[in-house]
Scaffold this active site. Structure first.
Site, PDB file in Angstrom:
ATOM      1  N   SER A 172      10.191   2.296   6.789  1.00 40.22           N
ATOM      2  CA  SER A 172       9.562   1.005   7.122  1.00 40.22           C
ATOM      3  C   SER A 172       9.759   0.708   8.610  1.00 40.22           C
ATOM      4  O   SER A 172       8.957   1.157   9.440  1.00 40.22           O
ATOM      5  CB  SER A 172      10.095  -0.099   6.213  1.00 40.22           C
ATOM      6  OG  SER A 172      11.480  -0.338   6.413  1.00 40.22           O
ATOM      7  N   ARG A 173      10.822  -0.007   8.957  1.00 45.27           N
ATOM      8  CA  ARG A 173      11.204  -0.201  10.353  1.00 45.27           C
ATOM      9  C   ARG A 173      12.731  -0.171  10.396  1.00 45.27           C
ATOM     10  O   ARG A 173      13.398  -0.647   9.459  1.00 45.27           O
ATOM     11  CB  ARG A 173      10.702  -1.545  10.904  1.00 45.27           C
ATOM     12  CG  ARG A 173       9.216  -1.599  11.234  1.00 45.27           C
ATOM     13  CD  ARG A 173       8.843  -0.775  12.466  1.00 45.27           C
ATOM     14  NE  ARG A 173       7.426  -0.881  12.812  1.00 45.27           N
ATOM     15  CZ  ARG A 173       6.474  -0.027  12.428  1.00 45.27           C
ATOM     16  NH1 ARG A 173       6.785   1.015  11.667  1.00 45.27           N
ATOM     17  NH2 ARG A 173       5.224  -0.187  12.810  1.00 45.27           N
ATOM     18  N   ARG A 209       8.162  -9.915  -2.788  1.00 42.01           N
ATOM     19  CA  ARG A 209       8.252 -11.380  -2.880  1.00 42.01           C
ATOM     20  C   ARG A 209       7.454 -11.894  -4.070  1.00 42.01           C
ATOM     21  O   ARG A 209       7.739 -12.934  -4.621  1.00 42.01           O
ATOM     22  CB  ARG A 209       7.768 -12.016  -1.580  1.00 42.01           C
ATOM     23  CG  ARG A 209       8.746 -11.801  -0.444  1.00 42.01           C
ATOM     24  CD  ARG A 209       8.254 -12.399   0.821  1.00 42.01           C
ATOM     25  NE  ARG A 209       6.935 -11.857   1.170  1.00 42.01           N
ATOM     26  CZ  ARG A 209       6.331 -12.092   2.315  1.00 42.01           C
ATOM     27  NH1 ARG A 209       6.903 -12.875   3.215  1.00 42.01           N
ATOM     28  NH2 ARG A 209       5.153 -11.563   2.572  1.00 42.01           N
ATOM     29  N   ARG A 222       0.818  -1.230   0.000  1.00 43.50           N
ATOM     30  CA  ARG A 222       0.000   0.000   0.000  1.00 43.50           C
ATOM     31  C   ARG A 222       0.848   1.275   0.000  1.00 43.50           C
ATOM     32  O   ARG A 222       0.626   2.177  -0.812  1.00 43.50           O
ATOM     33  CB  ARG A 222      -0.913  -0.029   1.244  1.00 43.50           C
ATOM     34  CG  ARG A 222      -1.969  -1.112   1.192  1.00 43.50           C
ATOM     35  CD  ARG A 222      -2.631  -1.277   2.538  1.00 43.50           C
ATOM     36  NE  ARG A 222      -1.704  -1.844   3.500  1.00 43.50           N
ATOM     37  CZ  ARG A 222      -1.878  -3.007   4.122  1.00 43.50           C
ATOM     38  NH1 ARG A 222      -2.963  -3.721   3.897  1.00 43.50           N
ATOM     39  NH2 ARG A 222      -0.979  -3.453   4.977  1.00 43.50           N
ATOM     40  N   ILE A 223       1.814   1.355   0.927  1.00 44.42           N
ATOM     41  CA  ILE A 223       2.571   2.608   1.054  1.00 44.42           C
ATOM     42  C   ILE A 223       3.536   2.774  -0.121  1.00 44.42           C
ATOM     43  O   ILE A 223       3.687   3.865  -0.674  1.00 44.42           O
ATOM     44  CB  ILE A 223       3.304   2.666   2.411  1.00 44.42           C
ATOM     45  CG1 ILE A 223       2.265   2.627   3.551  1.00 44.42           C
ATOM     46  CG2 ILE A 223       4.165   3.923   2.527  1.00 44.42           C
ATOM     47  CD1 ILE A 223       2.849   2.405   4.933  1.00 44.42           C
ATOM     48  N   GLU A 232      15.036   2.495  18.596  1.00 45.39           N
ATOM     49  CA  GLU A 232      14.364   3.757  18.904  1.00 45.39           C
ATOM     50  C   GLU A 232      14.133   3.902  20.397  1.00 45.39           C
ATOM     51  O   GLU A 232      13.781   2.906  21.029  1.00 45.39           O
ATOM     52  CB  GLU A 232      13.020   3.823  18.159  1.00 45.39           C
ATOM     53  CG  GLU A 232      13.231   3.919  16.666  1.00 45.39           C
ATOM     54  CD  GLU A 232      11.923   3.898  15.879  1.00 45.39           C
ATOM     55  OE1 GLU A 232      10.851   4.141  16.466  1.00 45.39           O
ATOM     56  OE2 GLU A 232      11.974   3.651  14.674  1.00 45.39           O
ATOM     57  N   HIS A 259      10.423   9.139  13.714  1.00 40.98           N
ATOM     58  CA  HIS A 259       9.307   8.207  13.472  1.00 40.98           C
ATOM     59  C   HIS A 259       7.962   8.947  13.387  1.00 40.98           C
ATOM     60  O   HIS A 259       7.061   8.712  14.194  1.00 40.98           O
ATOM     61  CB  HIS A 259       9.260   7.110  14.549  1.00 40.98           C
ATOM     62  CG  HIS A 259       8.563   5.865  14.050  1.00 40.98           C
ATOM     63  ND1 HIS A 259       8.870   4.592  14.490  1.00 40.98           N
ATOM     64  CD2 HIS A 259       7.561   5.703  13.136  1.00 40.98           C
ATOM     65  CE1 HIS A 259       8.089   3.711  13.888  1.00 40.98           C
ATOM     66  NE2 HIS A 259       7.288   4.368  13.060  1.00 40.98           N
ATOM     67  N   ILE A 260       7.862   9.821  12.388  1.00 38.57           N
ATOM     68  CA  ILE A 260       6.644  10.626  12.204  1.00 38.57           C
ATOM     69  C   ILE A 260       5.919  10.271  10.908  1.00 38.57           C
ATOM     70  O   ILE A 260       5.155  11.074  10.378  1.00 38.57           O
ATOM     71  CB  ILE A 260       6.968  12.146  12.217  1.00 38.57           C
ATOM     72  CG1 ILE A 260       8.112  12.467  11.221  1.00 38.57           C
ATOM     73  CG2 ILE A 260       7.315  12.624  13.618  1.00 38.57           C
ATOM     74  CD1 ILE A 260       8.334  13.947  10.970  1.00 38.57           C
ATOM     75  N   GLY A 261       6.183   9.050  10.409  1.00 37.52           N
ATOM     76  CA  GLY A 261       5.621   8.652   9.112  1.00 37.52           C
ATOM     77  C   GLY A 261       4.140   8.948   8.961  1.00 37.52           C
ATOM     78  O   GLY A 261       3.707   9.507   7.952  1.00 37.52           O
TER      79      GLY A 261
END
Ligand code: NAP
Length: 316
Positions: free
Chosen positions: A235-236, A176, A155-156, A265, A283-285
């Protein structure tokens, strides 16, 4: 007696409305200490958690037998032990869809800021060291017309690809599995990760954090990137080996990076903090006013649905 719902952090007001009628406890704005969390969760039927809480077997046991639902205020759910939830018959939900456009905005903001050296420029202006306009001052690579490689094409990433096409960029992706509908709709081309790294001017990461994606981008992958390329991660944190990234940035092997997420974090690798060519966001995505409202409402509605015996909107 109404069922108990624990909300682990202060959330936007809108998110409390779907929980009216339940016995709601909201913890503080700061992440709770583990001991406080284990105490507060006792007897809860629902937990509205955020990614700063590890929702594991210990926490579910502390909640007790009434626990029916954990609603994570995020689309990623790497902080939730799904196996422990499954064993206990606890439903886990997340907040997909509502944050796609906002998070893609953040990724594109970091991409532009890293390429065009906004962080460095801001630091110069604020320090009073800006002396004059300069023909060679703070130049960076153009973004428009270049090649963007997105890793993951969910989605993103697809929202990111839409932004890139507005900048006349060619879009490559890897995932994948092939996403032929999205390829046709967005004009994106599937390539293996290796080719994506070797041919993209900008690489943006959009996978979930899993065993497979932990350190997906390490020293070897950074070595394969085009000299002068820019890496963006919303992402992470652990998807990138931060130490290896700091080395590649310090050596000038890649031009710059834009990061929203980190391995540990809120701690950031000390070497990254010293570099000029990395833009660091906390981390303000998904942190737009509208999106945080939508996420809070969706998480609360998921809890309310499960506790009323209905299907939640967005189960994991
Ligand atoms: P999504 O729709 O589930 O898309 C994930 C994509 O990653 C899919 O295309 C998937 O491909 C791909 N993928 C999974 N494992 C992979 C692997 N080993 N190698 C390559 N591709 C892989 O997820 P989303 O909603 O776009 O969200 C993506 C992630 O962004 C979330 O999991 C979350 O961690 C992060 N996020 C961060 C923020 C922030 O605040 N910074 C905000 C929102 C989300 P297949 O379909 O082929 O498996």
């Amino acid at each position: 007696m109404s069922e108990k719902v624990l909300v682990t952090r202060e959330i936007p007001e809108a998110g409390l409305r779907p929980l009216e009628g339940f016995d709601v406890t909201v913890l503080s704005e700061r992440p709770p200490e583990r001991g406080e969390l284990l105490e507060a969760v006792r007897g809860a039927s629902g937990i509205l958690a955020t990614l700063t809480e590890q929702v594991d077997a210990e926490l579910m046991n502390a909640a007790g037998e009434d626990l029916k639902v954990v609603a994570n205020l995020a689309v990623g759910y790497d902080n939730v032990d799904l196996e422990a939830a499954r064993e206990r018959g606890v439903v886990v939900t997340n907040t997909p869809d509502v944050l796609d456009e906002t998070t893609a905005d953040t990724a594109f903001m970091l991409l532009l800021a890293a390429a065009r050296r906004l962080g460095e420029g801001e630091r110069i202006v604020r320090s009073g060291k800006w002396e004059a306009w300069g023909p060679k001052m703070l130049t960076g690579p153009d973004v428009w017309g270049k090649t963007l490689g997105v890793v993951g094409f969910g989605r993103i990433a697809q929202a990111m690809a839409r932004r890139a096409s507005g900048f006349g960029m060619e879009v490559l992706y890897t995932a994948r599995s092939r996403k032929e509908d999205a390829e046709n709709e967005l004009g994106a081309r599937y390539v293996e990760l290796d080719e994506l790294l070797r041919t993209s001017d900008f690489v943006s990461l959009h996978t979930p954090l899993t065993e497979e994606t932990t350190h997906l981008i390490g020293a070897g992958e950074l070595e394969k990137m085009k000299p002068g390329a820019v890496l963006v991660n919303t992402s992470r944190g652990p998807v990138i080996d931060e130490g290896a990234l700091a080395d590649a940035l310090a050596d000038g092997r890649i031009f710059a990076a834009g990061l929203d997420v980190y391995e540990e974090e809120p701690t950031v690798h000390p070497k990254l903090l010293e570099l000029e060519n990395v833009v660091l966001a906390p981390h303000i995505g998904s942190a737009s006013i509208e999106t945080r409202d939508k996420m809070a409402v969706l998480a609360a509605e998921n809890i309310s649905a499960v506790l009323r015996g209905e299907e939640p909107k967005t189960p994991v």
